[in-house]
Design a protein around this motif. Structure first.
Motif, mmCIF file in Angstrom:
data_model
loop_
_atom_site.group_PDB
_atom_site.id
_atom_site.type_symbol
_atom_site.label_atom_id
_atom_site.label_comp_id
_atom_site.label_asym_id
_atom_site.label_seq_id
_atom_site.Cartn_x
_atom_site.Cartn_y
_atom_site.Cartn_z
ATOM 1 N N HIS A 176 43.524 44.952 47.141
ATOM 2 C CA HIS A 176 42.823 46.052 47.645
ATOM 3 C C HIS A 176 43.977 47.027 48.424
ATOM 4 C CE1 HIS A 176 42.092 47.104 52.426
ATOM 5 N NE2 HIS A 176 41.600 47.821 51.966
ATOM 6 N N TYR A 221 40.433 40.316 53.167
ATOM 7 C CA TYR A 221 39.169 39.744 52.085
ATOM 8 C C TYR A 221 39.718 38.857 51.137
ATOM 9 C CZ TYR A 221 38.985 45.609 51.278
ATOM 10 O OH TYR A 221 38.365 46.918 51.776
ATOM 11 N N GLY A 246 36.156 39.153 43.666
ATOM 12 C CA GLY A 246 35.849 39.813 45.586
ATOM 13 C C GLY A 246 35.011 39.241 46.076
ATOM 14 N N LYS A 289 38.021 41.231 40.684
ATOM 15 C CA LYS A 289 39.422 41.875 41.429
ATOM 16 C C LYS A 289 40.798 41.480 40.733
ATOM 17 C CE LYS A 289 36.214 45.116 42.687
ATOM 18 N NZ LYS A 289 35.972 46.118 42.451
ATOM 19 N N ASP A 338 41.719 45.241 39.194
ATOM 20 C CA ASP A 338 42.071 46.199 40.179
ATOM 21 C C ASP A 338 43.596 44.940 40.246
ATOM 22 O OD1 ASP A 338 39.846 47.287 40.176
ATOM 23 O OD2 ASP A 338 39.119 47.123 41.886
#
Length: 188
Positions: free
Chosen positions: A82, A108, A117, A139, A164
């Motif tokens: 994140h 998170y 996630g 993620k 991510d």
């Protein structure tokens, strides 16, 4: 399990003396040999990693967090997908049957097994809406951990698609982490 691999260079040099030693010119022949990569990489002795519970390693330029929890080893990218928060100090909780690490920066939730996630939400079409846990999909990049004769190895993920958490492993992500850390230090 084979021997550990390293990401390093071997360099050899040669010095040559010319003109019978009166005038010396030195030449270095540099031969660089890239050591094998791709792992599995030796990350430590099983007992030491169990005692530490969490260990940070850099493998092939990637920062990895190795976690031992409830008798199982996990390896994930060290920075939260994140905002790049360091996961090393995150709490570990079971959420909806999944063991998750909770990023200490923004809370998170990330499953240790798959890097999903996890979030709690409601479906507004349900009457009454009931809060449930949902997955955002993968993620956080996870890596494979194996143990052989008391030695623990991590094989980096070979998944080729963008995940991510990859952002915080690159140069731009490192800059963003440094900016965030500086801002946090100013407010402290």
């Amino acid at each position: 399990m084979g021997p550990p691999s390293y990401n390093s260079r071997a360099v050899s040099s040669t010095v040559v003396h010319l003109d019978g030693g009166d005038t010396t010119a030195e030449f270095q022949a540099m031969e660089e040999k890239q050591q094998p990569t791709g792992g599995p990489h030796f990350v430590g002795k099983k007992e030491e990693l169990i005692e530490a519970k969490r260990s940070f390693r850099t493998l092939e330029g990637r920062d990895i967090l190795i976690i031992h929890h409830q008798g199982v080893f996990y390896a994930v990218d060290s920075y939260c997908y994140h905002a790049g928060g360091e996961l090393q100090n995150g709490d570990i909780e079971e959420i909806d049957g999944k063991l998750c690490i909770i990023c200490p920066k923004h809370k998170y939730k990330i499953s240790l097994a798959k890097g999903e996630g996890i979030y709690k939400g409601t479906n507004p079409r349900e009457k009454p809406p009931v809060p449930r846990w949902y997955s955002k999909g993968v993620k956080q990049r996870t890596h494979t951990v194996t143990e052989t004769n008391g030695d623990v190895y991590v094989k980096l993920s070979t998944e080729t698609c963008w995940i991510d958490s990859d952002f915080y492993q690159g140069e731009k992500g490192k800059v963003e982490r440094a900016k965030a850390e500086a801002a946090d230090n100013e407010t402290s």
